[in-house]
Each structure stands twice: as structure tokens, then as C-alpha cells.
Design a protein around this motif. Structure first.
Motif, PDB file in Angstrom:
ATOM      1  N   SER A 199       0.000  -0.281 -13.232  1.00  0.00           N
ATOM      2  CA  SER A 199      -0.105   1.182 -13.213  1.00  0.00           C
ATOM      3  C   SER A 199      -1.139   1.695 -14.216  1.00  0.00           C
ATOM      4  CB  SER A 199       1.253   1.822 -13.499  1.00  0.00           C
ATOM      5  OG  SER A 199       1.655   1.579 -14.850  1.00  0.00           O
ATOM      6  N   ALA A 247      -0.735  -2.606  -5.615  1.00  0.00           N
ATOM      7  CA  ALA A 247       0.656  -3.048  -5.772  1.00  0.00           C
ATOM      8  C   ALA A 247       0.800  -4.495  -5.309  1.00  0.00           C
ATOM      9  CB  ALA A 247       1.600  -2.135  -4.995  1.00  0.00           C
ATOM     10  N   ALA A 271       4.326  -4.502 -12.394  1.00  0.00           N
ATOM     11  CA  ALA A 271       4.079  -3.171 -11.831  1.00  0.00           C
ATOM     12  C   ALA A 271       3.719  -2.178 -12.939  1.00  0.00           C
ATOM     13  CB  ALA A 271       5.307  -2.685 -11.075  1.00  0.00           C
ATOM     14  N   ARG A 278       0.818  -1.215   0.000  1.00  0.00           N
ATOM     15  CA  ARG A 278       0.000   0.000   0.000  1.00  0.00           C
ATOM     16  C   ARG A 278       0.852   1.266   0.000  1.00  0.00           C
ATOM     17  NH1 ARG A 278      -4.245   0.747   4.763  1.00  0.00           N
ATOM     18  NH2 ARG A 278      -5.308  -0.879   3.549  1.00  0.00           N
ATOM     19  N   TYR A 279       1.931   1.262   0.785  1.00  0.00           N
ATOM     20  CA  TYR A 279       2.730   2.481   0.941  1.00  0.00           C
ATOM     21  C   TYR A 279       4.026   2.449   0.141  1.00  0.00           C
ATOM     22  CZ  TYR A 279      -0.616   3.231   4.658  1.00  0.00           C
ATOM     23  OH  TYR A 279      -1.787   3.390   5.367  1.00  0.00           O
ATOM     24  N   HIS A 280       4.103   1.503  -0.781  1.00  0.00           N
ATOM     25  CA  HIS A 280       5.301   1.416  -1.628  1.00  0.00           C
ATOM     26  C   HIS A 280       5.499   2.695  -2.430  1.00  0.00           C
ATOM     27  CE1 HIS A 280       8.337  -0.353  -4.233  1.00  0.00           C
ATOM     28  NE2 HIS A 280       7.635   0.017  -5.281  1.00  0.00           N
ATOM     29  N   TYR A 281       4.416   3.283  -2.895  1.00  0.00           N
ATOM     30  CA  TYR A 281       4.526   4.496  -3.723  1.00  0.00           C
ATOM     31  C   TYR A 281       5.109   5.661  -2.935  1.00  0.00           C
ATOM     32  CZ  TYR A 281       0.537   6.918  -1.587  1.00  0.00           C
ATOM     33  OH  TYR A 281      -0.295   7.574  -0.717  1.00  0.00           O
TER      34      TYR A 281
END
Length: 368
Positions: free
Chosen positions: A227, A189, A223, A144-147
Motif C-alpha cells: 500500500s 495486490a 498488503a 485487481r478488484y480486491h479493493y
């Protein structure tokens, strides 16, 4: 009694992300007091209450003691003497172990704000290893917080790997595993979620069908595809892209392994059966008709719509072909069965003539 906003709402508020739901901890109270104030009790194992107006969840501050295997074997103490810090220390990650009082002050006994600033997902205490579900939760948070650039703290990843080696993850039910997967599909993700499982050696247990081809290169390519996803059906589209190299004959065993909902498994079967064929060369008329029949576009047109939305993401040539298939299906759907019957066809002849006319409609599109 004192009431505190806790967990994900505090975390996402500090990250300036949308808050999906608000959870509260109540310190210094009892079930009887909350019920007298109009709260509705909904928890069985420990008292959780719904606010009489907002319907937000309010839980009495509690401590937990491990009493068995898995993620359900706990004894809870929710006495009024339980402090806020005692409640927070049982949580999984420091970024989830913060609270906010009614004046907006942040209570942060485990340095969650520091870890937010450093973009670290770090466990609060050794109690982390008592609940194997936290392995999947951390993988989901990493996705979730990879971005934002978040990573798992090395000591937390090592602890997760040790839990897997001890077989703790084997106690998780299929339903709970699928729930975490579906949440990661929603976050977008799922490749990062899978990367984490691979790094801690949990992939052979959770998703054995992926171990033969999963790699960092595969993850990066996925990935890029992910996107491009959007729309109401994006979770299913992402699911199909994620497992696009699973063989059609593997899908039944995979579905049973995780109890995947039929909506997902049916979409995956359709995609994995026809996408490889249509990606190699232009399909013949019979292959397109086979796709329409397998999708049951005559009664369930949304299945073909989902297939085409996913297929388009594979490249420009696939997108162009998908447009032609969509047009061909519209022409085939326009054929009137009653008109065939009025021409004198009966019994099995009706189906035969219907197929002939549908093939002609499809061929007309692809021959232009």
C-alpha cells in the motif's frame, strides 16, 4: 454488419474505472469486408483487425471448439452466422461477457451486471475449464478488484481447483505465467493473486519457492507494505517486497522457472542479499561499499535507487539508514579517478586507492 464494444471496457465502464483499451466484436461480417473497409488484419489463428484510424481491435464473432491440450488447442469458427451471444458464451467470467451496442445499450445474456453488483467473479460456462490460463486470469482479477470487495464465486473456485488437480495448469508456458504475474504486480495486490493460487493448490506449481512461508499473516503484512508503493518503478519494488524472504541462492532457479526479466531478478538479488543484513544492525563501511559495488552504482546508479526505495518501505529505521547510504554513495561517486592517477598511482594501485578513498567517504557519512 453490427459492431459491439465488449469485455473489459464494458466491465470497467460500469465500474466507473478508467478504460485502458477498447475491444470490439463484429457480427455478420467477413474478413474480406473488413479489409475492403480499410481494416488491417493482425490475427493468425482467427481474424482480428485494427481500425484504420483508432487502431482499436475488432474481432469477428466466433465460436471455439477444444482440439487439444492447453490454452492454444482450439478450432475457431468465425462465420457471419455466429451470433453475439455465441461469441460471449466462450468468455471466462460473466463480468467480461457483456457487450454494448452503438446506442449505449448493454447486452448481458449471462447476468454480468448482477455479478458486478454482488462483487462476484463467476465463470460463464463449463467451457471455462478448457483454458487453464483462465485460472491465472481469475486470480489476477481477484487481485485487481480486491479493493472493491470482489471475491471468486465458490463454484468457480472449485472448478479452478479441479483443473489444477487434473494437471491442466502444467501446460501453461513460462512466458504466459510471468505475464499474468507482471499484470498483478502492476495492479498492486500481488498478495491476493498469491492467496488465490494457494487456496486452489496451484502455488506449488506456479511459485514453489513461496510455499514454505506463505500464510494469511504473511499476506496481510505484505498488503500493508504494498500500500506504500508508488512511482515508475513500483512493479519492481512490489516484486522485491513480494519475494523478500526468498534466499539469494534460490533466485536463479526461480528466474529460470518463470523466465523472469533480468531487471526484476537483479533487483531481487540485490535486495534479498543486503536488506536482511542492514535490517539487523548498522552496516560497517565495507558492507556499504560492497552494496555499492554489487549494485554497480558507478555505472548503474538506478539499481541503488531502486534498492533504497524498496528498503525504505520496511520501516523508519530502514528509511533513515537508506538516506545515509544514499548520501554516502553521492560522496563516493564524487571521487575523481583522474585525480588519483595524477597522484602517480598505476595499474592495480589505482583500484586500491579508489577503494580506500571511497571507504573514507562512506565512513565520514556514517561517523557523523
Amino acid at each position: 454488419m453490427k459492431v459491439y464494444l465488449v469485455g473489459g471496457a464494458v466491465r470497467d465502464k460500469l465500474l466507473k474505472r478508467p478504460i485502458k483499451e477498447c475491444d470490439y466484436v463484429v457480427v455478420g461480417s467477413t474478413p474480406a469486408e473488413l479489409i475492403s473497409l480499410g481494416y488491417q488484419q493482425v490475427g493468425n489463428d482467427f481474424p482480428v483487425f485494427l481500425h484504420p484510424k483508432t487502431k482499436d481491435e475488432y474481432a469477428l464473432a466466433r465460436t471455439e471448439r477444444k482440439s487439444g491440450q492447453g490454452y492454444t488447442g482450439f478450432i475457431c469458427d468465425f462465420a457471419p452466422e455466429v451470433t453475439l451471444e455465441e461469441d460471449l458464451v466462450r468468455r471466462d467470467l460473466t463480468v467480461n461477457a457483456m457487450a454494448e451496442d452503438e446506442n449505449g445499450n448493454i447486452i448481458d445474456p449471462f447476468n454480468g451486471q448482477t455479478d458486478l453488483a454482488n462483487k462476484l467473479l463467476r465463470h460463464v460456462s463449463d467451457a471455462f475449464c478448457e483454458d487453464p490460463l483462465r485460472i491465472l486470469r481469475v486470480a489476477r482479477f481477484a487481485a485487481r478488484y480486491h479493493y472493491l470487495g470482489f471475491t471468486i464465486a465458490p463454484e468457480t473456485q472449485q472448478l479452478m481447483q479441479q483443473m489444477v488437480a487434473r494437471g491442466e495448469i502444467n501446460t501453461l508456458t513460462k512466458e504466459r505465467i510471468w505475464l499474468e504475474i507482471e499484470k498483478s504486480l502492476e495492479d498492486g495486490a500481488i498478495n491476493v493473486f498469491t492467496d488465490v493460487l494457494a487456496e486452489i493448490n496451484a502455488l506449488p506449481i506456479i511459485l514453489p519457492a513461496l510455499i514454505d512461508f506463505w500464510s494469511q499473516e504473511y499476506s496481510c503484512k505484505l498488503a500493508e507494505l504494498l500500500s506504500k508503493t508508488s512511482g515508475e518503478q513500483q512493479k519492481i519494488v512490489r516484486f522485491c517486497l513480494w519475494l523478500k524472504d526468498i534466499l539469494p541462492e534460490q533466485i536463479n532457479s526461480l528466474s529460470a522457472h518463470l523466465r523472469i526479466p533480468n531487471t526484476y531478478s537483479n533487483a531481487l538479488y540485490l535486495f534479498n542479499r543486503f536488506a536482511p543484513i542492514f535490517s539487523k544492525s548498522a552496516p560497517c563501511t565495507q558492507q556499504v561499499l560492497d552494496l555499492l559495488n554489487t549494485a554497480d552504482v558507478w555505472r548503474r546508479p538506478e539499481r541503488l535507487t531502486l534498492f533504497l526505495a524498496t528498503f525504505k518501505l520496511l520501516g523508519d529505521s530502514q528509511s533513515s539508514l537508506a538516506n545515509n547510504i544514499e548520501l554516502a554513495s553521492e560522496h563516493a561517486l564524487a571521487i575523481n579517478v583522474q585525480a588519483i592517477i595524477q597522484q602517480g598511482y598505476k595499474g592495480a594501485e589505482i583500484k586500491q586507492q579508489l577503494d580506500i578513498e571511497r571507504e573514507k567517504a562512506i565512513n565520514d557519512v556514517f561517523s557523523n
